[in-house]
Design an enzyme around this catalytic site. Structure first.
Site, PDB file in Angstrom:
ATOM      1  N   HIS A  60       0.840  -1.203   0.000  1.00 27.77           N
ATOM      2  CA  HIS A  60       0.000   0.000   0.000  1.00 27.77           C
ATOM      3  C   HIS A  60       0.871   1.248   0.000  1.00 27.77           C
ATOM      4  O   HIS A  60       1.910   1.310   0.664  1.00 27.77           O
ATOM      5  CB  HIS A  60      -0.994  -0.016   1.163  1.00 27.77           C
ATOM      6  CG  HIS A  60      -0.450   0.309   2.515  1.00 27.77           C
ATOM      7  ND1 HIS A  60      -0.278   1.607   2.957  1.00 27.77           N
ATOM      8  CD2 HIS A  60      -0.069  -0.482   3.544  1.00 27.77           C
ATOM      9  CE1 HIS A  60       0.177   1.594   4.204  1.00 27.77           C
ATOM     10  NE2 HIS A  60       0.324   0.341   4.580  1.00 27.77           N
ATOM     11  N   ASP A 174       5.787   3.168   6.990  1.00 24.79           N
ATOM     12  CA  ASP A 174       4.577   2.374   6.785  1.00 24.79           C
ATOM     13  C   ASP A 174       3.737   3.092   5.723  1.00 24.79           C
ATOM     14  O   ASP A 174       3.050   4.055   6.025  1.00 24.79           O
ATOM     15  CB  ASP A 174       3.818   2.255   8.101  1.00 24.79           C
ATOM     16  CG  ASP A 174       2.495   1.519   7.990  1.00 24.79           C
ATOM     17  OD1 ASP A 174       2.257   0.875   6.954  1.00 24.79           O
ATOM     18  OD2 ASP A 174       1.686   1.612   8.927  1.00 24.79           O
ATOM     19  N   GLU A 203      -5.190   1.841   2.162  1.00 25.84           N
ATOM     20  CA  GLU A 203      -5.085   0.743   3.124  1.00 25.84           C
ATOM     21  C   GLU A 203      -5.320   1.230   4.539  1.00 25.84           C
ATOM     22  O   GLU A 203      -5.956   0.542   5.352  1.00 25.84           O
ATOM     23  CB  GLU A 203      -3.697   0.099   3.014  1.00 25.84           C
ATOM     24  CG  GLU A 203      -3.530  -1.165   3.875  1.00 25.84           C
ATOM     25  CD  GLU A 203      -3.061  -0.886   5.304  1.00 25.84           C
ATOM     26  OE1 GLU A 203      -3.109  -1.811   6.135  1.00 25.84           O
ATOM     27  OE2 GLU A 203      -2.658   0.270   5.611  1.00 25.84           O
ATOM     28  N   GLU A 204      -4.811   2.418   4.849  1.00 26.41           N
ATOM     29  CA  GLU A 204      -4.860   2.916   6.223  1.00 26.41           C
ATOM     30  C   GLU A 204      -6.277   3.256   6.685  1.00 26.41           C
ATOM     31  O   GLU A 204      -6.497   3.502   7.870  1.00 26.41           O
ATOM     32  CB  GLU A 204      -3.973   4.162   6.365  1.00 26.41           C
ATOM     33  CG  GLU A 204      -2.479   3.909   6.134  1.00 26.41           C
ATOM     34  CD  GLU A 204      -1.822   3.131   7.257  1.00 26.41           C
ATOM     35  OE1 GLU A 204      -2.530   2.728   8.200  1.00 26.41           O
ATOM     36  OE2 GLU A 204      -0.601   2.927   7.191  1.00 26.41           O
ATOM     37  N   GLU A 226       4.709  -5.429   3.878  1.00 24.59           N
ATOM     38  CA  GLU A 226       4.210  -4.506   4.895  1.00 24.59           C
ATOM     39  C   GLU A 226       5.251  -4.258   5.990  1.00 24.59           C
ATOM     40  O   GLU A 226       6.321  -4.848   5.991  1.00 24.59           O
ATOM     41  CB  GLU A 226       2.943  -5.080   5.536  1.00 24.59           C
ATOM     42  CG  GLU A 226       1.642  -4.425   5.086  1.00 24.59           C
ATOM     43  CD  GLU A 226       1.394  -3.063   5.724  1.00 24.59           C
ATOM     44  OE1 GLU A 226       2.339  -2.492   6.326  1.00 24.59           O
ATOM     45  OE2 GLU A 226       0.261  -2.574   5.646  1.00 24.59           O
ATOM     46  N   HIS A 316       3.223   4.592  12.984  1.00 19.23           N
ATOM     47  CA  HIS A 316       2.166   5.613  12.931  1.00 19.23           C
ATOM     48  C   HIS A 316       2.579   6.888  13.666  1.00 19.23           C
ATOM     49  O   HIS A 316       1.769   7.514  14.341  1.00 19.23           O
ATOM     50  CB  HIS A 316       0.842   5.067  13.447  1.00 19.23           C
ATOM     51  CG  HIS A 316       0.149   4.198  12.440  1.00 19.23           C
ATOM     52  ND1 HIS A 316      -1.193   3.926  12.498  1.00 19.23           N
ATOM     53  CD2 HIS A 316       0.607   3.565  11.335  1.00 19.23           C
ATOM     54  CE1 HIS A 316      -1.525   3.142  11.472  1.00 19.23           C
ATOM     55  NE2 HIS A 316      -0.441   2.918  10.761  1.00 19.23           N
TER      56      HIS A 316
END
Length: 345
Positions: A60, A174, A203-204, A226, A316
């Site tokens: 992603h 990420d 994706e998030e 990932e 994140h």
């Protein structure tokens, strides 16, 4: 691959606004791809090779961020999170407001000064509805004159930096590390079957892009590339994560107690048998956290799907950290794994 990752990390692409990073990825693979397309949802799909079998790799390309929710009369911006951006990651960060007029405004997300924090709870992080961006505006009209509108995107104002011992840091590791691995593996691919690389959107915010792309491609098998939360920092419990940076890549067994992908036995055997003896790897099983793999695995009549992850610290946040050797080893592993794909599927 380090320079490639730097370019990817420093190119903004919040969920739903991926066009700049999509354009960069397209540039990096156009010389090797037989075809490149962007579907109606915003997924970038590249194809290479031909044959009776098709392998799909997914990474992603979107990142967490924020959106302009409200503009106050005195010229501050109230925000909403996009994806898993939370107050602990936002407060006292410098950000970029990507305005509707195309101008980038530098701003900060502040909090009450520590000098004024006296009582219990006063120093707690603000709730998202209380978080705000300060760009130095005079008032609401000043912001509107500069092109700020509700729904505009906001990203962290951070760049890629090298650390010691092969570690690197920056925002959006990420999943730009997954994108970097997919680009490298795609460009190196030279087998007698078709490889389809999907750089998926959104994706998030619900793993939306992979759901669409996998239905349309319907490959014989798929690998998701990932990140995973690393447990080798203070205050992390081994039962929260026993994956350490520098120990190689992870191969997922089960996600989120089975709510995510349960890696099929055929895929487990394929990946582990190729990793055994030649590579540093670990088997991964988490109680929490899912990837695109669950949606791909349950598409159409079922697509055998596995997940290869890179342990990443401080996920994140604006300062995610990983070790380049883990990703570089994973790319070598993918090259070997691609070479005997047809023996397993």
């Amino acid at each position: 691959m380090k320079q490639l990752l730097k370019e990817l990390v420093e190119t903004p692409g919040v969920s739903g606004k991926e066009e700049k990073v999509r354009e960069l990825i397209s540039e990096k693979i156009e010389d090797e791809a037989d075809s490149i397309e962007t579907d109606n949802f915003g997924n970038l799909i590249a194809r290479k090779g031909s044959g009776d079998k098709t392998l799909m790799i997914d990474a992603h390309m979107d990142q967490i961020g924020m959106g302009v929710r409200r503009i106050t009369e005195d010229g501050f911006i109230r925000i909403s999170k996009i994806g898993g951006a939370y107050p602990i990651s936002l407060v006292n960060q410098r950000v970029i407001v990507h305005t509707s007029e195309g101008e980038n405004l530098t701003g900060v997300i502040g909090a009450k000064p520590s000098h004024l924090v006296d009582g219990p709870g006063e120093g707690d992080l603000p709730q998202m509805e209380k978080a705000f961006v300060d760009v130095g505006a005079e008032d609401r009209e000043d912001l509107k004159d500069r092109g700020v509108r509700v729904g505009d995107y906001i990203t962290f104002d951070r760049d890629f930096k090298e650390m010691i011992n092969g570690y690197v840091t920056g925002p959006a590791m990420d999943n730009r590390i997954g994108c970097a691995m997919a680009i490298k593996a795609f460009n190196d691919f030279d087998e007698d079957y078709e490889l389809v690389a999907v750089f998926s959107a959104q994706e998030e915010v619900g793993r939306k892009g992979a759901k669409i792309s996998s239905r349309n491609i319907n490959p014989d098998a798929a690998i998701v590339l990932e990140t995973a939360r690393a447990g080798d920092t203070p205050n992390m419990d081994l039962d929260e994560s026993d994956e350490f940076t520098g120990d190689g890549f992870g191969i997922t067994m089960i996600e989120a107690s089975g709510r995510g992908v349960i890696t099929p036995e055929k895929v487990r055997n394929w990946l582990i048998e190729n990793a055994e003896d030649d590579f540093n790897y670990h088997r991964k099983l988490y109680n929490k956290g899912v990837t695109n793999a669950g949606h791909i695995n349950t598409s159409n009549s079922g697509i055998p799907t596995g997940v290869v992850v890179i342990p990443t610290r401080h996920l994140h946040t604006a300062i995610e950290v990983l070790k380049m050797s883990d990703a570089e080893e994973a790319v070598e592993f993918l090259d070997k794994t691609f070479s005997n794909f047809e023996e397993y599927f």
